[in-house]
Design a protein around this motif. Structure first.
Motif, mmCIF file in Angstrom:
data_model
loop_
_atom_site.group_PDB
_atom_site.id
_atom_site.type_symbol
_atom_site.label_atom_id
_atom_site.label_comp_id
_atom_site.label_asym_id
_atom_site.label_seq_id
_atom_site.Cartn_x
_atom_site.Cartn_y
_atom_site.Cartn_z
ATOM 1 N N ALA A 82 0.838 -1.195 0.000
ATOM 2 C CA ALA A 82 0.000 0.000 0.000
ATOM 3 C C ALA A 82 0.874 1.247 0.000
ATOM 4 C CB ALA A 82 -0.918 0.006 1.219
ATOM 5 N N VAL A 83 0.336 2.326 -0.573
ATOM 6 C CA VAL A 83 1.021 3.611 -0.521
ATOM 7 C C VAL A 83 0.224 4.547 0.373
ATOM 8 C CG1 VAL A 83 2.056 3.357 -2.803
ATOM 9 C CG2 VAL A 83 -0.156 4.524 -2.581
ATOM 10 N N TYR A 84 0.906 5.567 0.868
ATOM 11 C CA TYR A 84 0.274 6.532 1.772
ATOM 12 C C TYR A 84 -0.082 7.799 1.021
ATOM 13 C CZ TYR A 84 -0.015 10.073 5.466
ATOM 14 O OH TYR A 84 -0.426 11.095 6.279
ATOM 15 N N VAL A 85 -1.380 8.128 1.001
ATOM 16 C CA VAL A 85 -1.865 9.365 0.396
ATOM 17 C C VAL A 85 -2.258 10.293 1.547
ATOM 18 C CG1 VAL A 85 -3.570 10.435 -1.116
ATOM 19 C CG2 VAL A 85 -2.721 8.133 -1.625
ATOM 20 N N PRO A 86 -1.498 11.353 1.811
ATOM 21 C CA PRO A 86 -1.792 12.224 2.952
ATOM 22 C C PRO A 86 -3.183 12.823 2.896
ATOM 23 C CG PRO A 86 0.363 12.720 2.017
ATOM 24 C CD PRO A 86 -0.315 11.791 1.058
ATOM 25 N N GLY A 87 -3.769 13.033 4.067
ATOM 26 C CA GLY A 87 -5.101 13.614 4.138
ATOM 27 C C GLY A 87 -5.174 14.992 3.517
ATOM 28 N N ARG A 88 -4.080 15.762 3.624
ATOM 29 C CA ARG A 88 -4.054 17.090 3.014
ATOM 30 C C ARG A 88 -4.174 16.994 1.503
ATOM 31 N NH1 ARG A 88 1.068 20.782 4.259
ATOM 32 N NH2 ARG A 88 2.064 19.061 3.140
ATOM 33 N N THR A 89 -3.539 15.986 0.919
ATOM 34 C CA THR A 89 -3.637 15.791 -0.529
ATOM 35 C C THR A 89 -5.058 15.431 -0.928
ATOM 36 O OG1 THR A 89 -1.336 15.043 -0.626
ATOM 37 C CG2 THR A 89 -2.762 14.441 -2.477
ATOM 38 N N VAL A 90 -5.683 14.562 -0.129
ATOM 39 C CA VAL A 90 -7.072 14.171 -0.404
ATOM 40 C C VAL A 90 -7.980 15.391 -0.344
ATOM 41 C CG1 VAL A 90 -9.011 12.742 0.360
ATOM 42 C CG2 VAL A 90 -6.676 11.854 0.494
ATOM 43 N N ASN A 91 -7.748 16.239 0.657
ATOM 44 C CA ASN A 91 -8.573 17.435 0.822
ATOM 45 C C ASN A 91 -8.435 18.373 -0.375
ATOM 46 O OD1 ASN A 91 -10.261 19.281 2.381
ATOM 47 N ND2 ASN A 91 -8.411 20.493 2.650
ATOM 48 N N ARG A 92 -7.204 18.534 -0.850
ATOM 49 C CA ARG A 92 -6.980 19.422 -1.994
ATOM 50 C C ARG A 92 -7.537 18.834 -3.289
ATOM 51 N NH1 ARG A 92 -0.762 21.595 -0.991
ATOM 52 N NH2 ARG A 92 -1.239 22.971 0.774
ATOM 53 N N MET A 93 -7.372 17.537 -3.444
ATOM 54 C CA MET A 93 -7.848 16.885 -4.668
ATOM 55 C C MET A 93 -9.378 16.863 -4.752
ATOM 56 S SD MET A 93 -5.429 15.999 -6.703
ATOM 57 C CE MET A 93 -6.253 14.786 -7.742
#
Length: 349
Positions: A82-93
Motif C-alpha cells: 500500500a502507498v500513503y496518500v496524505p489527508g491534506r492531498t485528499v482534501n486538496r484533490m
C-alpha cells in the motif's frame, strides 16, 4: 460477473471503527465501493472481493497509524503493498471533482483516483516487531511526559493560591525532594510547628537528598507567610495528592525508559545511532520510529530531505535561485534532529 481487469486501484478511507474502500479502473470508473468494519474477517472478505476484480491491485490508504494497523498488516500478510496518500492531498484533490459533499465513499474514491494518477506516493512498510515495540513505547512515554507536565502545572497553580512562597521556593519539575515534602506538608503553619530538626529527619527517612537544605528552604517560605488563606485545607489535600501522583508517575517513566533503552539496544544499528551527536537511547528510539528502515535512504542528503532540512526551489519567470523551507516532510524526524542538536550543544557547553 464483470470482466476481470488487468489492474485496478483501491483507495481506503481508514477510520477507527470502520473503513470505506473504493476500487477504480484505468478510466477512473468505480468498480467497487463498500464500508468495511475494522475487523479481520470483514477486511479479508473485502480484500478478496477487490483482488477478484483484477490481476493486479494497487492499494492506497490515507492513514498510516493505529487506525489502519490491522488493515496494513493483513495487506502485508497477503503480499499486497500500500502507498500513503496524505489527508491534506485528499482534501486538496477533492476540489477537482464535482460536488461539495464530503463522505467516506467520496474520500475513498478520491484516494483511489489520486493514486492512479500519481506515482510519487511513499510505500507503507509494516514495521518489524522491534520497530513496532519502540513506536508503542515512545508514544506511551510521550503521553506520560505530557501528563506529568499537566499535573505539575496544576500543582503549582493550586499551591500558589494558598502558599505562594513555597510555590516559588522550588522547581517541582526537577526536585524530587520538594515533591516528597508536599506529600506531608503543604501549609506554612504545619511547617513551622514541625521545625528544622524534625522536618530534616522526616525528609531524610524518605531518602531525600540534601534534606537539610530542603527543610531550611521550606521553613524560610513558611516564616514569610503568617496568614492562612481561604480554602487552605482542601488545597493542601489536592497538593499532597498531586505530589504523590507525580512521584508515582516518575517511577513509571523510569520503568518505561529502561524498557525503551533495552529494546532499542536490540536494534542492529543502535550503536551507530548512539554515536551521533546528541543521540541517546530514548532519542535514538524516536529516530528509529520516525526514520523507519535506514536502508531506504540513499545517503545522508535524502535523510535530511525527509526531515525537511533541505531547502527547495521556488522559481517563477525571471526569478531563479529562490529557495524556501519545504512544507512536506516528517515532523517527527525533524524534531529528533533538532533535539539531538540541542542536546549536543548543551553537552559541549
Amino acid at each position: 460477473m464483470s470482466e476481470r481487469r488487468a489492474r485496478v486501484w483501491a483507495g481506503i478511507d481508514a477510520g477507527k471503527g470502520h473503513h470505506w474502500a473504493a476500487a477504480v479502473d484505468e478510466t477512473g470508473s468505480t468498480l467497487w465501493s463498500k464500508k468495511i468494519d475494522n475487523d479481520e474477517t470483514a477486511i479479508l472478505t473485502a480484500m478478496g472481493e477487490i483482488l477478484d476484480l483484477a490481476d493486479k491491485v494497487s492499494w492506497a490508504v490515507d492513514i498510516s497509524g493505529t487506525s489502519s494497523a490491522l488493515l496494513l498488516a493483513l495487506l502485508a500478510a497477503h503480499g499486497q503493498q500500500a502507498v500513503y496518500v496524505p489527508g491534506r492531498t485528499v482534501n486538496r484533490m477533492s476540489g477537482a471533482y464535482r460536488g461539495e459533499a464530503k463522505t467516506d465513499a467520496r474520500d475513498a474514491y478520491i484516494i483511489a483516483e489520486t493514486s492512479r494518477q500519481r506515482r510519487d506516493f511513499a510505500a507503507i512498510d509494516v514495521p518489524a516487531q522491534l520497530a513496532a515495540d519502540l513506536a508503542l513505547l515512545t508514544a506511551h512515554r510521550s503521553d506520560l511526559v505530557a501528563d506529568r507536565v499537566r499535573m505539575i502545572n496544576r500543582l503549582r497553580d493550586v499551591l500558589t493560591g494558598v502558599f505562594p512562597a513555597l510555590e516559588r521556593a522550588f522547581d517541582y519539575s526537577s526536585q524530587k525532594g520538594a515533591l516528597v515534602l508536599l506529600t506531608g506538608y503543604q501549609r506554612p503553619a504545619a511547617l513551622r510547628r514541625r521545625g528544622q530538626a524534625r522536618l530534616t529527619a522526616w525528609l531524610a527517612n524518605r531518602s531525600v537528598r540534601g534534606a537539610d537544605t530542603v527543610a531550611a528552604t521550606a521553613l524560610e517560605a513558611a516564616q514569610a507567610q503568617q496568614t492562612a488563606l481561604p480554602g487552605e485545607d482542601i488545597a493542601a489535600q489536592i497538593v499532597a495528592d498531586l505530589a504523590a501522583q507525580i512521584l508515582a508517575l516518575d517511577n513509571r517513566l523510569k520503568r518505561v525508559d529502561k524498557q525503551i533503552r533495552d529494546t532499542f539496544r536490540g536494534h542492529p544499528q543502535a550503536e551507530i545511532i548512539e554515536s551521533l551527536p546528541g543521540m541517546g537511547p530514548i532519542l535514538g528510539a524516536e529516530f528509529v520510529v520516525a526514520a523507519g528502515d535506514l536502508s531506504a535512504y540513499a545517503d545522508a542528503g535524502h535523510l535530511a530531505s525527509a526531515a525537511g532540512l533541505v531547502p527547495v526551489p521556488r522559481d517563477s519567470g525571471r526569478r531563479t535561485g529562490n529557495l524556501h523551507r519545504p512544507k512536506r516532510y516528517s515532523r517527527r524526524l525533524r524534531r529528533v534532529f533538532y533535539m539531538s542538536a540541542q542536546t549536543s550543544i548543551i553537552r559541549e557547553g
